[in-house]
Design a protein around this motif. Sequence first.
Motif, PDB file in Angstrom:
ATOM      1  N   GLY A 142     -51.780 -98.451  18.305  1.00 49.42           N
ATOM      2  CA  GLY A 142     -52.940 -98.471  17.424  1.00 49.42           C
ATOM      3  C   GLY A 142     -54.231 -98.871  18.113  1.00 49.42           C
ATOM      4  N   LEU A 143     -54.234 -98.897  19.439  1.00 53.74           N
ATOM      5  CA  LEU A 143     -55.449 -99.271  20.173  1.00 53.74           C
ATOM      6  C   LEU A 143     -56.454 -98.127  20.260  1.00 53.74           C
ATOM      7  CD1 LEU A 143     -53.809-101.286  23.084  1.00 53.74           C
ATOM      8  CD2 LEU A 143     -54.960-102.194  21.054  1.00 53.74           C
ATOM      9  N   VAL A 144     -55.958 -96.896  20.258  1.00 53.11           N
ATOM     10  CA  VAL A 144     -56.839 -95.724  20.276  1.00 53.11           C
ATOM     11  C   VAL A 144     -56.394 -94.771  19.177  1.00 53.11           C
ATOM     12  CG1 VAL A 144     -57.368 -95.875  22.738  1.00 53.11           C
ATOM     13  CG2 VAL A 144     -55.426 -94.530  22.011  1.00 53.11           C
ATOM     14  N   ASP A 145     -57.326 -93.985  18.690  1.00 51.91           N
ATOM     15  CA  ASP A 145     -56.964 -92.986  17.678  1.00 51.91           C
ATOM     16  C   ASP A 145     -57.075 -91.584  18.286  1.00 51.91           C
ATOM     17  OD1 ASP A 145     -59.681 -92.816  17.875  1.00 51.91           O
ATOM     18  OD2 ASP A 145     -60.102 -93.131  15.755  1.00 51.91           O
ATOM     19  N   ASN A 146     -56.876 -90.570  17.473  1.00 49.74           N
ATOM     20  CA  ASN A 146     -56.861 -89.191  17.976  1.00 49.74           C
ATOM     21  C   ASN A 146     -58.194 -88.778  18.584  1.00 49.74           C
ATOM     22  OD1 ASN A 146     -54.207 -88.808  17.292  1.00 49.74           O
ATOM     23  ND2 ASN A 146     -54.669 -87.906  15.294  1.00 49.74           N
ATOM     24  N   GLN A 147     -59.290 -89.302  18.069  1.00 47.83           N
ATOM     25  CA  GLN A 147     -60.596 -88.942  18.605  1.00 47.83           C
ATOM     26  C   GLN A 147     -60.800 -89.510  20.005  1.00 47.83           C
ATOM     27  OE1 GLN A 147     -63.190 -90.428  15.608  1.00 47.83           O
ATOM     28  NE2 GLN A 147     -62.918 -88.652  14.255  1.00 47.83           N
ATOM     29  N   ASP A 148     -60.226 -90.680  20.288  1.00 47.98           N
ATOM     30  CA  ASP A 148     -60.380 -91.286  21.616  1.00 47.98           C
ATOM     31  C   ASP A 148     -59.584 -90.543  22.682  1.00 47.98           C
ATOM     32  OD1 ASP A 148     -62.065 -93.250  20.647  1.00 47.98           O
ATOM     33  OD2 ASP A 148     -60.428 -94.654  20.257  1.00 47.98           O
ATOM     34  N   THR A 149     -58.490 -89.913  22.290  1.00 52.11           N
ATOM     35  CA  THR A 149     -57.707 -89.185  23.287  1.00 52.11           C
ATOM     36  C   THR A 149     -58.444 -87.954  23.787  1.00 52.11           C
ATOM     37  OG1 THR A 149     -56.524 -87.968  21.564  1.00 52.11           O
ATOM     38  CG2 THR A 149     -55.496 -89.981  22.389  1.00 52.11           C
TER      39      THR A 149
END
Length: 85
Positions: free
Chosen positions: A37-44
Amino acid sequence: MSSTPQERATHPLNVSYLVVGLVFLGIAGTWAMHAAGLVDNQDTGWLLPLILVVAAVVGLVAFMAKGVSRRRQRDDELPDTRGEL
């Protein structure tokens, strides 16, 4: 089995294996951060290209370092002909 000082004590560097390993670790790390939960789909969307760029830069540096060490080893094997005419 004794090794002389001129023998290589380490395994030769394979740059392509290094780059593929770094890409794999980067993708696995991105997946682990997403699962935590540290990054979401937009961060990838920017993490994956960043992983590829970092792996490529590390690969280029390793490739250049390998070439420099190979050249230095070749120069050390040449006989010293300075001062002989």
